[in-house]
Structure formats: C-alpha cells, structure tokens
Write a protein that holds these residues in place. Structure first.
Motif, mmCIF file in Angstrom:
data_model
loop_
_atom_site.group_PDB
_atom_site.id
_atom_site.type_symbol
_atom_site.label_atom_id
_atom_site.label_comp_id
_atom_site.label_asym_id
_atom_site.label_seq_id
_atom_site.Cartn_x
_atom_site.Cartn_y
_atom_site.Cartn_z
ATOM 1 N N TRP A 16 0.818 -1.221 0.000
ATOM 2 C CA TRP A 16 0.000 0.000 0.000
ATOM 3 C C TRP A 16 0.849 1.267 0.000
ATOM 4 N N LEU A 17 2.155 1.118 0.102
ATOM 5 C CA LEU A 17 3.056 2.273 0.024
ATOM 6 C C LEU A 17 3.609 2.478 -1.381
ATOM 7 N N LEU A 19 3.537 3.964 -5.051
ATOM 8 C CA LEU A 19 3.007 5.211 -5.590
ATOM 9 C C LEU A 19 1.709 4.995 -6.369
ATOM 10 N N ASP A 20 1.666 3.982 -7.209
ATOM 11 C CA ASP A 20 0.498 3.755 -8.051
ATOM 12 C C ASP A 20 -0.732 3.301 -7.273
ATOM 13 N N ARG A 21 -0.596 3.016 -5.994
ATOM 14 C CA ARG A 21 -1.737 2.634 -5.169
ATOM 15 C C ARG A 21 -2.231 3.800 -4.315
ATOM 16 N N GLN A 22 -1.623 4.973 -4.479
ATOM 17 C CA GLN A 22 -1.968 6.120 -3.654
ATOM 18 C C GLN A 22 -3.087 6.942 -4.297
ATOM 19 N N LEU A 23 -4.199 7.045 -3.605
ATOM 20 C CA LEU A 23 -5.307 7.871 -4.074
ATOM 21 C C LEU A 23 -4.854 9.318 -4.205
ATOM 22 N N CYS A 24 -4.067 9.800 -3.254
ATOM 23 C CA CYS A 24 -3.611 11.193 -3.297
ATOM 24 C C CYS A 24 -2.829 11.476 -4.579
ATOM 25 N N PHE A 25 -1.965 10.543 -4.993
ATOM 26 C CA PHE A 25 -1.186 10.771 -6.204
ATOM 27 C C PHE A 25 -2.060 10.689 -7.452
ATOM 28 N N ALA A 26 -3.003 9.758 -7.466
ATOM 29 C CA ALA A 26 -3.906 9.650 -8.613
ATOM 30 C C ALA A 26 -4.704 10.944 -8.791
ATOM 31 N N LEU A 27 -5.180 11.515 -7.677
ATOM 32 C CA LEU A 27 -5.919 12.774 -7.745
ATOM 33 C C LEU A 27 -5.011 13.923 -8.170
ATOM 34 N N TYR A 28 -3.807 13.964 -7.626
ATOM 35 C CA TYR A 28 -2.834 15.005 -7.960
ATOM 36 C C TYR A 28 -2.477 14.953 -9.446
ATOM 37 N N ALA A 29 -2.145 13.775 -9.949
ATOM 38 C CA ALA A 29 -1.759 13.626 -11.352
ATOM 39 C C ALA A 29 -2.939 13.927 -12.277
ATOM 40 N N ALA A 30 -4.144 13.508 -11.878
ATOM 41 C CA ALA A 30 -5.337 13.803 -12.682
ATOM 42 C C ALA A 30 -5.601 15.308 -12.696
#
Length: 163
Positions: A16-17, A19-30
């Motif tokens: 779960w650590l 990067l590709d499993r992080q909701l925060c990063f998915a939202l940031y990149a989107a």
C-alpha cells in the motif's frame, strides 16, 4: 470474544506504500492533466484556469461578495484579489463597494463578461470528449469526488501506528 481485523502482514502493508496505489497521487496527477487540458480550451476565451473558475461561479449568480466567491472556490482573498483585478482589467467584471456595507466588495459581470458565457459553453463537452466520457458520466464522477472531498474534510486525521 471480540473480533478484530487481522493485522496485515508487512508485505501487504508495504504494497500500500507503492506510488500507483496512492489515491492522493492519482488525484494530484489527474488534476495536473486536467489543468493542462483546459489551457488550450481557455486560451481563445482569454482566461486562465483559475479565472475560468471565477467566471463559472459568477455566471451561476452575478453580484456575489468577494468573500462568498472565496468560500465557493475555497480560496482566500489574497489569492482572489489579483485574479479579480486581472478580470476587471480585461473588462469582464467590476468590483463595487456594497452600499449596505462599505467593507464588502461585490462582483458584477460586465456585458462582455456575460457574453463570454456563450463562448464557454463548448468547454465542458470538449473535456468530456477528451476524457472519453459522456457529460452524464462526468456528472457522476464529479459528484463522487465532491463526496470524497466532504468526507476527507470531515475526517479527523489519525497518526499512523507503528507495525
């Protein structure tokens, strides 16, 4: 006998650590991708993305106080003031003192600001097309993201526990 959730293994916790499993990063990149998408769509309107957001709110309801606009956009007056000055210089809005309370500044669209709305009508469809979605799918996704935002704002952060 009480039931507790089993403690995840270190390997499962480590997974779960990633990067590709992080909701925060998915939202940031989107969010970054969305902002990049809007740039060429808004250039013909003469607007930046933050200016577009201001105009969206004012097209919904003209005559708002700056403080009300800030609440809607979740921006402070220090961020809004330069934006509003540029929109005023472009002839899209006026900043007027509220006669009932001189401390309040109200925002009034100019005829050019109101007319710009007609040209902006193509933007949502262009975004939906780029996202490979219908407008109703965009509406559902937007609603889910608002719910997520509200849930996160209401949550009390819990410090991570050591394994």
């Amino acid at each position: 006998m009480s039931r507790r959730s089993p403690t995840p293994s270190i390997a499962a916790a480590d997974a779960w650590l990633q990067l590709d499993r992080q909701l925060c990063f998915a939202l940031y990149a989107a969010s970054l991708a969305m902002t990049r998408l809007y740039k060429p769509l808004l250039e013909p309107l003469g607007l930046t993305y933050p200016q577009y957001l201001v105009m969206l709110v004012l097209w919904e309801g003209d005559g708002l106080a700056v403080s009300e606009l800030g609440q809607r956009l979740q921006l402070d007056s220090g961020t809004l003031t330069p934006l509003l000055k540029r929109l005023q210089a472009a002839g899209l809005l006026q900043r007027l003192r509220d006669p009932a309370d001189e401390r309040r500044v109200r925002l009034q669209l100019t005829p050019a600001g109101r007319a710009l709305k007609a040209r902006a009508r193509a933007v949502p469809q262009a975004v939906a097309c780029a996202a490979g979605c219908e407008l109703d799918e965009i509406a559902v996704l937007t609603s889910r993201l608002k719910d997520l935002r509200d849930q996160l704002l209401a949550a009390e952060p819990q410090p991570p526990r050591a394994a």
